[in-house]
Design an enzyme around this catalytic site. Structure first.
Site, PDB file in Angstrom:
ATOM      1  N   GLU A   3      30.845  57.226  44.912  1.00  0.00           N
ATOM      2  CA  GLU A   3      30.211  57.136  43.590  1.00  0.00           C
ATOM      3  C   GLU A   3      28.695  57.275  43.680  1.00  0.00           C
ATOM      4  O   GLU A   3      28.078  56.825  44.642  1.00  0.00           O
ATOM      5  CB  GLU A   3      30.533  55.764  42.973  1.00  0.00           C
ATOM      6  CG  GLU A   3      32.001  55.550  42.753  1.00  0.00           C
ATOM      7  CD  GLU A   3      32.375  54.087  42.478  1.00  0.00           C
ATOM      8  OE1 GLU A   3      33.320  53.874  41.714  1.00  0.00           O
ATOM      9  OE2 GLU A   3      31.728  53.186  43.034  1.00  0.00           O
TER      10      GLU A   3
ATOM     11  N   ASP B 197      37.528  47.255  40.525  1.00  0.00           N
ATOM     12  CA  ASP B 197      36.334  48.010  40.140  1.00  0.00           C
ATOM     13  C   ASP B 197      36.578  49.513  40.169  1.00  0.00           C
ATOM     14  O   ASP B 197      35.661  50.297  40.385  1.00  0.00           O
ATOM     15  CB  ASP B 197      35.144  47.620  41.038  1.00  0.00           C
ATOM     16  CG  ASP B 197      35.379  47.934  42.510  1.00  0.00           C
ATOM     17  OD1 ASP B 197      36.512  48.319  42.854  1.00  0.00           O
ATOM     18  OD2 ASP B 197      34.432  47.815  43.298  1.00  0.00           O
TER      19      ASP B 197
HETATM   20  P1  NAD Z   1      36.745  43.825  52.383  1.00  0.00           P
HETATM   21  O1  NAD Z   1      37.746  44.889  52.660  1.00  0.00           O
HETATM   22  O2  NAD Z   1      35.733  43.508  53.427  1.00  0.00           O
HETATM   23  O3  NAD Z   1      37.490  42.459  52.008  1.00  0.00           O
HETATM   24  C1  NAD Z   1      38.562  42.409  51.112  1.00  0.00           C
HETATM   25  C2  NAD Z   1      39.475  41.244  51.506  1.00  0.00           C
HETATM   26  O4  NAD Z   1      40.507  41.126  50.515  1.00  0.00           O
HETATM   27  C3  NAD Z   1      40.186  41.448  52.849  1.00  0.00           C
HETATM   28  O5  NAD Z   1      39.881  40.376  53.734  1.00  0.00           O
HETATM   29  C4  NAD Z   1      41.685  41.483  52.474  1.00  0.00           C
HETATM   30  O6  NAD Z   1      42.519  40.912  53.455  1.00  0.00           O
HETATM   31  C5  NAD Z   1      41.668  40.676  51.197  1.00  0.00           C
HETATM   32  N1  NAD Z   1      42.830  40.871  50.330  1.00  0.00           N
HETATM   33  C6  NAD Z   1      43.440  42.035  49.995  1.00  0.00           C
HETATM   34  N2  NAD Z   1      44.500  41.786  49.180  1.00  0.00           N
HETATM   35  C7  NAD Z   1      44.516  40.440  48.979  1.00  0.00           C
HETATM   36  C8  NAD Z   1      45.357  39.566  48.224  1.00  0.00           C
HETATM   37  N3  NAD Z   1      46.382  40.045  47.514  1.00  0.00           N
HETATM   38  N4  NAD Z   1      45.084  38.233  48.218  1.00  0.00           N
HETATM   39  C9  NAD Z   1      44.057  37.728  48.955  1.00  0.00           C
HETATM   40  N5  NAD Z   1      43.242  38.509  49.694  1.00  0.00           N
HETATM   41  C10 NAD Z   1      43.458  39.847  49.713  1.00  0.00           C
HETATM   42  O7  NAD Z   1      36.017  44.266  51.023  1.00  0.00           O
HETATM   43  P2  NAD Z   1      34.653  43.721  50.387  1.00  0.00           P
HETATM   44  O8  NAD Z   1      33.499  44.554  50.829  1.00  0.00           O
HETATM   45  O9  NAD Z   1      34.586  42.249  50.529  1.00  0.00           O
HETATM   46  O10 NAD Z   1      34.917  44.119  48.863  1.00  0.00           O
HETATM   47  C11 NAD Z   1      35.971  43.505  48.146  1.00  0.00           C
HETATM   48  C12 NAD Z   1      36.160  44.220  46.821  1.00  0.00           C
HETATM   49  O11 NAD Z   1      35.023  44.040  45.999  1.00  0.00           O
HETATM   50  C13 NAD Z   1      36.354  45.725  46.950  1.00  0.00           C
HETATM   51  O12 NAD Z   1      37.408  46.111  46.097  1.00  0.00           O
HETATM   52  C14 NAD Z   1      35.057  46.318  46.471  1.00  0.00           C
HETATM   53  O13 NAD Z   1      35.231  47.585  45.879  1.00  0.00           O
HETATM   54  C15 NAD Z   1      34.635  45.289  45.440  1.00  0.00           C
HETATM   55  N6  NAD Z   1      33.193  45.233  45.192  1.00  0.00           N
HETATM   56  C16 NAD Z   1      32.798  45.063  43.911  1.00  0.00           C
HETATM   57  C17 NAD Z   1      31.446  44.973  43.624  1.00  0.00           C
HETATM   58  C18 NAD Z   1      31.002  44.729  42.225  1.00  0.00           C
HETATM   59  O14 NAD Z   1      29.813  44.876  41.923  1.00  0.00           O
HETATM   60  N7  NAD Z   1      31.877  44.329  41.343  1.00  0.00           N
HETATM   61  C19 NAD Z   1      30.489  45.104  44.656  1.00  0.00           C
HETATM   62  C20 NAD Z   1      30.936  45.246  45.959  1.00  0.00           C
HETATM   63  C21 NAD Z   1      32.305  45.307  46.235  1.00  0.00           C
END
Ligand code: NAD
Length: 349
Positions: A65, A236
């Site tokens: 993005e 997101d």
């Molecule tokens: P990451 O991959 O480092 O961590 C995600 C975690 O979620 C993993 O540890 C995984 O095991 C866990 N997980 C997956 N399914 C699960 C479930 N059903 N129950 C419990 N835990 C579960 O990712 P990250 O960098 O921490 O990002 C997490 C999310 O946040 C991503 O989807 C990313 O796109 C989003 N994000 C959003 C924003 C925002 O501004 N809203 C900013 C950054 C990241």
């Protein structure tokens, strides 16, 4: 050597290493508090920004993005990816870099890593929303999804909202153990839980930050009691959500930029005209945040360009007079602006 970003043809560049040093120099919690200040300044002048839903290129594995905006004087954008399958290959789900440019000349004035900065700005944005929406008495938060963003989210809630206890849950026990270990000397009381249900027990703030490219149901309606604030970060992207639709129907929903959230957020599960409040309106005093103790407030966070702009502004100021950047020879700078070719041919000798 202490550098000052002054020469317009040399672009200050903040590497990952420099960003880490900068955050340690300022202090992470202090930097988050400063970031909330920058965010509030920009949310209060929301109307003057160029706003567009981010430009997304989707693939089966993830999304890439571009997130642009401008306040008329400075232009900024972030490049960011989201690839939930990456961690299995030893890569991060989210990586990013970004740029600020002077609108008058069009010249870049800052290029920086934004993977770490995104974690800090996303945490600061969550804490800013919770400051206006969560119960004032909140001391306990649940953190569901214990990946890259999670510790930053917890420290922001501690620094800005006075959270004292965090209850972790992740489907991967190793992720929970990592997050608990990382925050063991943070001053937060850390509790590791074996289900989402256990994690939300007694929590007034519930943050979901999971990564999975599907309509997931991390929280079901029966799990959510009255009066809580939900901070839903992980949903997101089109086709990627975390909450059961019935929770949304019981909540007052607060969003960043509705045209983007309706495509990417939890809101994609609801009718196109479902009423929402824009967070900037609450911060500018034009709309109410939490109005009762029973209300369920939901920040349907997807991440918006103005938040990255605030983060880039902070970094541009913070590096002044420090060693935490280098300068890049990024822009051609011929003595005669029209003699680009002459500069090129002279380089042969
Ligand atoms: P990451 O991959 O480092 O961590 C995600 C975690 O979620 C993993 O540890 C995984 O095991 C866990 N997980 C997956 N399914 C699960 C479930 N059903 N129950 C419990 N835990 C579960 O990712 P990250 O960098 O921490 O990002 C997490 C999310 O946040 C991503 O989807 C990313 O796109 C989003 N994000 C959003 C924003 C925002 O501004 N809203 C900013 C950054 C990241």
């Amino acid at each position: 050597m202490t550098l000052t970003p002054s020469d317009k043809a040399l672009v200050p560049f903040v590497s990952v290493d420099h960003m880490m040093q900068l955050a340690h120099h300022i202090g992470l919690e202090r930097m988050i508090v400063q970031m909330v200040d920058y965010l509030e300044q920009d949310f209060k002048r929301w109307a003057l920004f160029d706003k567009t839903p981010r430009v997304a290129s989707h693939s089966a594995e993830g999304v890439i993005e571009l997130m642009p905006t401008s306040d008329g004087e400075v232009y900024g954008f972030k490049y960011v990816n989201g690839h939930p399958k990456n961690t299995k290959e030893g890569l991060q789900t989210v990586t990013a870099f970004g740029l600020l440019a002077d609108v008058y000349t069009g010249y870049p004035v800052l290029l920086t890593e934004m993977t770490l900065l995104t974690a800090i700005r996303t945490a600061a944005t969550s804490a800013m929303a919770a400051k206006y929406l969560a119960p004032k008495s909140a001391k306990t938060m649940a953190m569901i999804g214990n990946g890259a963003q999670s510790e930053f989210q917890c420290l922001a809630m501690k620094a800005v909202c006075g959270i004292e206890e965090v209850r972790f849950y992740d489907i991967d026990k190793n992720a929970t153990a990592k997050a608990a270990r990382n925050l063991s000397s943070s001053g937060l009381r850390v509790v590791s839980c074996s289900s989402a249900q256990e994690a939300i027990e007694g929590a007034q703030i519930i943050t979901t930050c999971t990564a999975d490219k599907q309509y997931a149901t991390i929280l079901t309606d029966n799990m959510i009691g009255s009066g809580v604030h939900i901070n839903a970060i992980g949903g997101d992207c089109p086709g990627k959500t975390e909450l059961h639709k019935d929770i949304l129907l019981r909540s007052d929903i607060f969003v960043e930029f509705p045209p983007q959230t309706r495509i990417e957020g939890e809101l994609q599960q609801l009718a196109e005209d479902h009423p929402v409040t824009e967070l900037w309106q609450v911060i500018a005093g034009e709309a109410k945040g939490r109005v009762s103790g029973e209300q369920i407030t939901l920040f349907d966070s997807v991440g918006f360009a103005i938040e990255d702009f605030s983060a880039l502004r902070l970094v541009r100021e913070a590096i002044k007079g420090t060693e935490y950047f280098m300068t890049l020879d990024l822009l051609a700078d011929p003595d005669d602006p029209r003699d680009l070719f002459g500069m090129f041919t002279r380089a042969a000798s």
